[in-house]
Design a protein around this motif. Sequence first.
Motif, PDB file in Angstrom:
ATOM      1  N   ALA A 148       0.802  -1.228   0.000  1.00 30.49           N
ATOM      2  CA  ALA A 148       0.000   0.000   0.000  1.00 30.49           C
ATOM      3  C   ALA A 148       0.834   1.278   0.000  1.00 30.49           C
ATOM      4  O   ALA A 148       0.281   2.375  -0.029  1.00 30.49           O
ATOM      5  N   LEU A 149       2.148   1.158   0.015  1.00 30.20           N
ATOM      6  CA  LEU A 149       2.994   2.355   0.025  1.00 30.20           C
ATOM      7  C   LEU A 149       2.881   3.111  -1.291  1.00 30.20           C
ATOM      8  O   LEU A 149       2.861   2.524  -2.376  1.00 30.20           O
ATOM      9  N   LYS A 150       2.852   4.424  -1.168  1.00 31.97           N
ATOM     10  CA  LYS A 150       2.890   5.296  -2.342  1.00 31.97           C
ATOM     11  C   LYS A 150       4.200   6.072  -2.329  1.00 31.97           C
ATOM     12  O   LYS A 150       4.851   6.199  -1.296  1.00 31.97           O
ATOM     13  N   VAL A 151       4.567   6.592  -3.472  1.00 31.84           N
ATOM     14  CA  VAL A 151       5.797   7.375  -3.567  1.00 31.84           C
ATOM     15  C   VAL A 151       5.767   8.522  -2.570  1.00 31.84           C
ATOM     16  O   VAL A 151       6.771   8.832  -1.911  1.00 31.84           O
ATOM     17  N   ALA A 152       4.610   9.144  -2.414  1.00 39.86           N
ATOM     18  CA  ALA A 152       4.472  10.295  -1.514  1.00 39.86           C
ATOM     19  C   ALA A 152       4.620   9.913  -0.046  1.00 39.86           C
ATOM     20  O   ALA A 152       4.770  10.795   0.805  1.00 39.86           O
ATOM     21  N   ILE A 189      14.562   6.271  -9.746  1.00 43.21           N
ATOM     22  CA  ILE A 189      15.194   6.631 -11.014  1.00 43.21           C
ATOM     23  C   ILE A 189      14.892   5.575 -12.076  1.00 43.21           C
ATOM     24  O   ILE A 189      14.492   5.885 -13.205  1.00 43.21           O
ATOM     25  N   GLU A 190      15.071   4.293 -11.696  1.00 38.60           N
ATOM     26  CA  GLU A 190      14.834   3.214 -12.647  1.00 38.60           C
ATOM     27  C   GLU A 190      13.353   3.077 -12.991  1.00 38.60           C
ATOM     28  O   GLU A 190      12.978   2.921 -14.166  1.00 38.60           O
ATOM     29  N   GLY A 191      12.492   3.109 -11.962  1.00 39.52           N
ATOM     30  CA  GLY A 191      11.054   2.974 -12.199  1.00 39.52           C
ATOM     31  C   GLY A 191      10.491   4.126 -13.000  1.00 39.52           C
ATOM     32  O   GLY A 191       9.602   3.943 -13.849  1.00 39.52           O
ATOM     33  N   HIS A 192      10.993   5.335 -12.748  1.00 37.01           N
ATOM     34  CA  HIS A 192      10.535   6.507 -13.492  1.00 37.01           C
ATOM     35  C   HIS A 192      10.987   6.388 -14.955  1.00 37.01           C
ATOM     36  O   HIS A 192      10.231   6.729 -15.876  1.00 37.01           O
ATOM     37  N   ARG A 193      12.207   5.885 -15.177  1.00 40.11           N
ATOM     38  CA  ARG A 193      12.708   5.686 -16.536  1.00 40.11           C
ATOM     39  C   ARG A 193      11.846   4.677 -17.285  1.00 40.11           C
ATOM     40  O   ARG A 193      11.582   4.828 -18.484  1.00 40.11           O
ATOM     41  N   GLN A 194      11.380   3.634 -16.556  1.00 41.85           N
ATOM     42  CA  GLN A 194      10.534   2.607 -17.176  1.00 41.85           C
ATOM     43  C   GLN A 194       9.103   3.082 -17.380  1.00 41.85           C
ATOM     44  O   GLN A 194       8.314   2.434 -18.068  1.00 41.85           O
ATOM     45  N   GLY A 195       8.748   4.197 -16.750  1.00 43.58           N
ATOM     46  CA  GLY A 195       7.398   4.727 -16.872  1.00 43.58           C
ATOM     47  C   GLY A 195       6.393   4.091 -15.935  1.00 43.58           C
ATOM     48  O   GLY A 195       5.177   4.247 -16.113  1.00 43.58           O
ATOM     49  N   LEU A 197       6.739   4.384 -12.356  1.00 38.45           N
ATOM     50  CA  LEU A 197       6.699   5.144 -11.110  1.00 38.45           C
ATOM     51  C   LEU A 197       6.320   6.591 -11.396  1.00 38.45           C
ATOM     52  O   LEU A 197       6.906   7.237 -12.282  1.00 38.45           O
ATOM     53  N   HIS A 198       5.340   7.067 -10.618  1.00 43.40           N
ATOM     54  CA  HIS A 198       4.867   8.443 -10.764  1.00 43.40           C
ATOM     55  C   HIS A 198       4.752   9.056  -9.372  1.00 43.40           C
ATOM     56  O   HIS A 198       4.495   8.354  -8.395  1.00 43.40           O
ATOM     57  N   ARG A 199       4.914  10.343  -9.293  1.00 39.69           N
ATOM     58  CA  ARG A 199       4.960  11.013  -7.987  1.00 39.69           C
ATOM     59  C   ARG A 199       3.696  10.803  -7.162  1.00 39.69           C
ATOM     60  O   ARG A 199       3.741  10.777  -5.945  1.00 39.69           O
ATOM     61  N   GLU A 200       2.564  10.644  -7.812  1.00 35.26           N
ATOM     62  CA  GLU A 200       1.307  10.419  -7.092  1.00 35.26           C
ATOM     63  C   GLU A 200       0.885   8.955  -7.130  1.00 35.26           C
ATOM     64  O   GLU A 200      -0.240   8.633  -6.760  1.00 35.26           O
ATOM     65  N   GLY A 201       1.798   8.085  -7.568  1.00 35.07           N
ATOM     66  CA  GLY A 201       1.423   6.688  -7.733  1.00 35.07           C
ATOM     67  C   GLY A 201       1.970   5.783  -6.648  1.00 35.07           C
ATOM     68  O   GLY A 201       2.506   6.225  -5.629  1.00 35.07           O
ATOM     69  N   SER A 208       0.095  -2.993 -13.826  1.00 36.14           N
ATOM     70  CA  SER A 208      -0.192  -1.646 -14.304  1.00 36.14           C
ATOM     71  C   SER A 208       0.234  -0.659 -13.227  1.00 36.14           C
ATOM     72  O   SER A 208       0.104  -0.939 -12.032  1.00 36.14           O
ATOM     73  N   TRP A 209       0.769   0.501 -13.640  1.00 32.09           N
ATOM     74  CA  TRP A 209       1.227   1.484 -12.654  1.00 32.09           C
ATOM     75  C   TRP A 209       0.065   2.067 -11.854  1.00 32.09           C
ATOM     76  O   TRP A 209       0.275   2.679 -10.807  1.00 32.09           O
ATOM     77  N   THR A 210      -1.175   1.844 -12.317  1.00 31.05           N
ATOM     78  CA  THR A 210      -2.340   2.394 -11.627  1.00 31.05           C
ATOM     79  C   THR A 210      -2.795   1.543 -10.450  1.00 31.05           C
ATOM     80  O   THR A 210      -3.651   1.965  -9.677  1.00 31.05           O
ATOM     81  N   ARG A 211      -2.227   0.343 -10.311  1.00 31.93           N
ATOM     82  CA  ARG A 211      -2.618  -0.557  -9.226  1.00 31.93           C
ATOM     83  C   ARG A 211      -1.384  -1.022  -8.465  1.00 31.93           C
ATOM     84  O   ARG A 211      -0.320  -1.219  -9.065  1.00 31.93           O
ATOM     85  N   PRO A 212      -1.505  -1.218  -7.144  1.00 27.16           N
ATOM     86  CA  PRO A 212      -0.343  -1.656  -6.369  1.00 27.16           C
ATOM     87  C   PRO A 212      -0.041  -3.134  -6.588  1.00 27.16           C
ATOM     88  O   PRO A 212      -0.908  -3.901  -7.026  1.00 27.16           O
ATOM     89  N   ILE A 213       1.170  -3.519  -6.277  1.00 28.80           N
ATOM     90  CA  ILE A 213       1.538  -4.922  -6.316  1.00 28.80           C
ATOM     91  C   ILE A 213       0.665  -5.692  -5.328  1.00 28.80           C
ATOM     92  O   ILE A 213       0.270  -5.162  -4.285  1.00 28.80           O
TER      93      ILE A 213
END
Length: 302
Positions: A148-152, A189-195, A197-201, A208-213
């Motif tokens: 449930a962790l988010k980048v923020a 850095i790696e996740g953002h490069r892969q597309g 990881l997003h600041r609000e994600g 999918s980046w829209t759902r958590p693992i």
Amino acid sequence: MNPLPIPATSISPLRQRLIENMTMRRFSAETQRNYMRDIGRLASFLGRSPDTATVDDLHRFQMAQQEAGLGVPTMNAIVSALRFFFVHTIDRPDLARKLVRLRYPRSLPDVLSPEEVRRLLGAAVCLKHLAALSVAYGAGLRVAEVAALKVAHVDSTRMLLRIERGKGGRDRNAMLSADLLALLRQWWIEGHRQGVLHREGWLFPGQSWTRPISTRQLHRIVVEAARAADIPKRVGPHTLRHSFATHLLEDGVDIRVIQVLLGHAKLDTTALYAKVATRTVRAVVSPLDRLALFHGDEASPG
């Protein structure tokens, strides 16, 4: 987390009130599903609405569970759900008091040594898996809390991980070490490069980046890493949490501090780790040794 995604038109007033009671207390979606399932067990047993249950019904229900061979933890989980329902949803605390919670001896948890943890982390197949396992061990989080962790939630200013709606719907702060922060920055850095990881994600997104693992996927990651590291113990995500607490205790951290870091409501729960902290036991000087009766005796016990 949001309340259970059930169309309002399909929910009875009693079910809706139960969901509102749980949501008001910030129960996680998983807890809500478990409570609904366990209350549904009683309804299926009765063949009618659970709010019509009598004391005799509850006695027969628990006897039937025992005869069916349900484990003690499962039966106690059902008691928790039913007590919540009777107390908060239909205002029948008298029925809640009739439910029997069973006692059972808690087995000691499996704990990895620091060297085994090092090998397990080294066996992670990618940076994302390494970061997730390192969070579980380095901050002592439950598997659902990792998912449930988010980048923020990564607070590098105060060096904290913010845990929202952990067990029991409680928020808390978990520790964020300098090494763990450095690893998470590499993953960013790696996740953002892969597309992905997003600041609000999500910090650890799923397919999918829209759902958590999923917690199931995290469990599979731990098991596969333990197998690759040739660790014979039975290992799961919670093993890393157990190891975190045990290693802190062995390093002399006060047990009440560990209680706060783990988010335990009761100290008794945390005290279990004193039973598996072998380095702590070895560091204690026996009163027999203080008598110095056998110093200079070259006899060997074998």
